[in-house]
Design an enzyme around this catalytic site. Structure first.
Site, PDB file in Angstrom:
ATOM      1  N   LYS A  36     -32.752  20.993 -25.440  1.00  0.00           N
ATOM      2  CA  LYS A  36     -33.745  20.541 -24.135  1.00  0.00           C
ATOM      3  C   LYS A  36     -34.718  21.151 -24.317  1.00  0.00           C
ATOM      4  O   LYS A  36     -34.690  22.514 -24.552  1.00  0.00           O
ATOM      5  CB  LYS A  36     -32.554  21.601 -23.077  1.00  0.00           C
ATOM      6  CG  LYS A  36     -32.939  20.689 -21.220  1.00  0.00           C
ATOM      7  CD  LYS A  36     -32.548  20.981 -20.006  1.00  0.00           C
ATOM      8  CE  LYS A  36     -32.739  22.899 -20.004  1.00  0.00           C
ATOM      9  NZ  LYS A  36     -34.316  22.702 -19.724  1.00  0.00           N
ATOM     10  N   ASP A  65     -36.522  17.078 -19.818  1.00  0.00           N
ATOM     11  CA  ASP A  65     -35.943  17.996 -18.483  1.00  0.00           C
ATOM     12  C   ASP A  65     -36.984  18.037 -17.689  1.00  0.00           C
ATOM     13  O   ASP A  65     -37.453  19.483 -17.617  1.00  0.00           O
ATOM     14  CB  ASP A  65     -34.768  19.745 -18.594  1.00  0.00           C
ATOM     15  CG  ASP A  65     -34.820  20.564 -17.425  1.00  0.00           C
ATOM     16  OD1 ASP A  65     -35.033  19.389 -16.509  1.00  0.00           O
ATOM     17  OD2 ASP A  65     -35.115  21.092 -17.338  1.00  0.00           O
ATOM     18  N   LEU A  66     -37.546  17.735 -17.401  1.00  0.00           N
ATOM     19  CA  LEU A  66     -39.162  17.462 -16.476  1.00  0.00           C
ATOM     20  C   LEU A  66     -39.196  17.071 -15.202  1.00  0.00           C
ATOM     21  O   LEU A  66     -39.860  17.592 -14.325  1.00  0.00           O
ATOM     22  CB  LEU A  66     -40.793  16.240 -17.637  1.00  0.00           C
ATOM     23  CG  LEU A  66     -40.146  16.470 -18.952  1.00  0.00           C
ATOM     24  CD1 LEU A  66     -41.523  15.511 -19.499  1.00  0.00           C
ATOM     25  CD2 LEU A  66     -41.087  17.986 -18.765  1.00  0.00           C
ATOM     26  N   LYS A  67     -37.993  17.083 -14.231  1.00  0.00           N
ATOM     27  CA  LYS A  67     -37.475  16.620 -13.191  1.00  0.00           C
ATOM     28  C   LYS A  67     -38.615  16.446 -12.375  1.00  0.00           C
ATOM     29  O   LYS A  67     -39.078  17.125 -11.265  1.00  0.00           O
ATOM     30  CB  LYS A  67     -37.371  18.432 -12.674  1.00  0.00           C
ATOM     31  CG  LYS A  67     -36.688  19.522 -13.722  1.00  0.00           C
ATOM     32  CD  LYS A  67     -36.148  20.237 -12.011  1.00  0.00           C
ATOM     33  CE  LYS A  67     -34.983  21.480 -13.035  1.00  0.00           C
ATOM     34  NZ  LYS A  67     -35.093  21.818 -14.524  1.00  0.00           N
ATOM     35  N   ASP A  70     -42.361  12.845  -7.019  1.00  0.00           N
ATOM     36  CA  ASP A  70     -43.216  11.959  -6.288  1.00  0.00           C
ATOM     37  C   ASP A  70     -43.202  10.745  -6.024  1.00  0.00           C
ATOM     38  O   ASP A  70     -41.834  10.226  -6.018  1.00  0.00           O
ATOM     39  CB  ASP A  70     -44.507  12.105  -7.890  1.00  0.00           C
ATOM     40  CG  ASP A  70     -45.945  12.089  -7.372  1.00  0.00           C
ATOM     41  OD1 ASP A  70     -46.270  11.576  -5.862  1.00  0.00           O
ATOM     42  OD2 ASP A  70     -46.382  12.915  -8.028  1.00  0.00           O
ATOM     43  N   THR A 129     -29.948  25.396  -9.614  1.00  0.00           N
ATOM     44  CA  THR A 129     -29.286  26.006 -10.293  1.00  0.00           C
ATOM     45  C   THR A 129     -29.072  28.065  -9.062  1.00  0.00           C
ATOM     46  O   THR A 129     -28.156  28.622  -9.040  1.00  0.00           O
ATOM     47  CB  THR A 129     -28.094  26.706 -11.227  1.00  0.00           C
ATOM     48  OG1 THR A 129     -28.670  26.752 -12.330  1.00  0.00           O
ATOM     49  CG2 THR A 129     -27.019  25.126 -11.874  1.00  0.00           C
ATOM     50  N   ARG A 220     -31.096  31.268 -22.664  1.00  0.00           N
ATOM     51  CA  ARG A 220     -30.967  32.378 -21.860  1.00  0.00           C
ATOM     52  C   ARG A 220     -29.766  32.807 -23.498  1.00  0.00           C
ATOM     53  O   ARG A 220     -30.176  33.971 -24.351  1.00  0.00           O
ATOM     54  CB  ARG A 220     -31.752  33.538 -21.421  1.00  0.00           C
ATOM     55  CG  ARG A 220     -32.750  33.040 -20.706  1.00  0.00           C
ATOM     56  CD  ARG A 220     -33.024  33.662 -19.676  1.00  0.00           C
ATOM     57  NE  ARG A 220     -33.096  32.744 -18.434  1.00  0.00           N
ATOM     58  CZ  ARG A 220     -33.129  33.343 -17.403  1.00  0.00           C
ATOM     59  NH1 ARG A 220     -33.540  33.523 -16.968  1.00  0.00           N
ATOM     60  NH2 ARG A 220     -32.281  32.057 -16.217  1.00  0.00           N
TER      61      ARG A 220
HETATM   62  O1  C5P Z   1     -31.892  29.938 -19.358  1.00  0.00           O
HETATM   63  P1  C5P Z   1     -31.057  29.394 -18.492  1.00  0.00           P
HETATM   64  O2  C5P Z   1     -29.426  29.086 -18.954  1.00  0.00           O
HETATM   65  O3  C5P Z   1     -30.369  29.881 -17.480  1.00  0.00           O
HETATM   66  O4  C5P Z   1     -31.314  28.052 -18.260  1.00  0.00           O
HETATM   67  C1  C5P Z   1     -31.240  27.297 -18.052  1.00  0.00           C
HETATM   68  C2  C5P Z   1     -31.752  25.800 -17.742  1.00  0.00           C
HETATM   69  O5  C5P Z   1     -31.269  24.621 -17.023  1.00  0.00           O
HETATM   70  C3  C5P Z   1     -33.403  26.369 -17.824  1.00  0.00           C
HETATM   71  O6  C5P Z   1     -34.424  25.173 -18.766  1.00  0.00           O
HETATM   72  C4  C5P Z   1     -33.263  25.329 -16.255  1.00  0.00           C
HETATM   73  O7  C5P Z   1     -35.223  24.567 -16.347  1.00  0.00           O
HETATM   74  C5  C5P Z   1     -33.274  24.157 -16.701  1.00  0.00           C
HETATM   75  N1  C5P Z   1     -32.349  24.011 -14.635  1.00  0.00           N
HETATM   76  C6  C5P Z   1     -31.020  25.032 -13.775  1.00  0.00           C
HETATM   77  N2  C5P Z   1     -30.803  24.048 -13.212  1.00  0.00           N
HETATM   78  C7  C5P Z   1     -31.502  22.576 -12.536  1.00  0.00           C
HETATM   79  C8  C5P Z   1     -31.851  22.184 -13.859  1.00  0.00           C
HETATM   80  C9  C5P Z   1     -32.092  22.671 -14.911  1.00  0.00           C
HETATM   81  O8  C5P Z   1     -31.448  25.860 -14.356  1.00  0.00           O
HETATM   82  N3  C5P Z   1     -30.156  22.488 -11.820  1.00  0.00           N
END
Ligand code: C5P
Length: 240
Positions: A36, A65-67, A70, A129, A220
């Site tokens: 991702k 994942d550019l969300k 617009d 989240t 992470r």
């Molecule tokens: O490091 P971690 O496991 O928290 O990363 C979660 C990834 O998922 C991040 O890249 C974050 O941008 C992405 N994300 C998220 N919540 C969402 C959509 C994407 O945490 N609703």
């Protein structure tokens, strides 16, 4: 191109650095995880950086994942541009509304058809989240968190998108509301004992899959581990 289907774990390669992204992608290829790439990498390395990773790891599915959020015409243009990078998944905010989601869906299908690539699956982002009930109240939402996620997931399905990104905590409710064929991509995943960081609504990988997730986004807990390949392997081995 022979993309490996049904990979359940997408590793969030959140770094601005191309060499670090290459090293993490190589480790994920060995561990059997998808990739991702999100806002941090895209804004530092641009479409060229994404294309480099894509070329080097073309068998691995990529979630871009550019969300996008617009007006429909602008989102359609952005979706068309990144469809050329060949992602398996990309996303838009479901709160952008039906017209925006339909425009995104049509743009991806038309562009992929034009250049002869598989159409990327577009997912609706429900609620991040990192948000909890208090944060939602602060920004003026009065509904309960789960209710709002389910409402946005229904809207996403009605707009013809492939699925949603939602916290694993809401997966079971969304699965119930949207049926068996909807893609449910769950971030906020934390193996037992891992630090939560800024994520508020977390679950373990197995809990999320049992609740009905089709895919997990894990950043992470893998990328900040001393040995990311090993951390990813342990997560994959623990899925049942
Ligand atoms: O490091 P971690 O496991 O928290 O990363 C979660 C990834 O998922 C991040 O890249 C974050 O941008 C992405 N994300 C998220 N919540 C969402 C959509 C994407 O945490 N609703």
């Amino acid at each position: 191109m022979n993309i490996v289907e049904n990979i359940p774990v997408f590793c969030a390669i959140d770094t601005p650095d191309l060499d670090r992204a290459r090293a993490l992608a190589a480790a994920m290829e060995r561990a059997g995880c998808g990739l991702k790439l999100g806002l941090e990498f895209f804004n530092a390395q641009g479409p060229q950086g994404v294309a480099e990773i894509r070329r080097a790891y073309e068998d691995l599915p990529l979630f871009l994942d550019l969300k996008f959020h617009d007006i429909p015409n602008t989102v359609a243009g952005a979706v068309r541009a990144v469809t050329r990078l060949g992602p398996a998944y990309m996303n838009v905010h479901a709160s952008g509304g039906t017209a925006m989601m339909i425009a995104a869906h049509n743009a991806a299908a038309e562009e992929a058809d034009k250049i002869g690539l598989p159409t990327p699956k577009i997912l609706g982002v429900t609620l991040l989240t990192s948000l909890d009930e208090d944060t939602l109240t602060q920004v003026g939402y009065r509904d309960g968190l789960e209710e709002r996620v389910v409402q946005l997931a229904r809207l996403t399905r009605e707009s013809g998108l492939a699925g949603v990104v939602c916290s694993a905590r809401e997966i079971a409710a969304v699965r119930g509301a949207c049926g068996p064929d909807f893609v449910l991509m769950g971030p906020g995943i934390r193996p037992v004992g891992a630090a939560h960081g800024d994520q508020k609504r977390v679950m373990t990988p197995s809990e999320a899959l049992h609740a009905g997730a089709t895919h997990l986004v894990i950043g992470r807990p893998i990328t900040a581990a001393p040995d990311p390949e090993n951390a990813a392997r342990r997560i994959m081995d623990g899925l049942s």
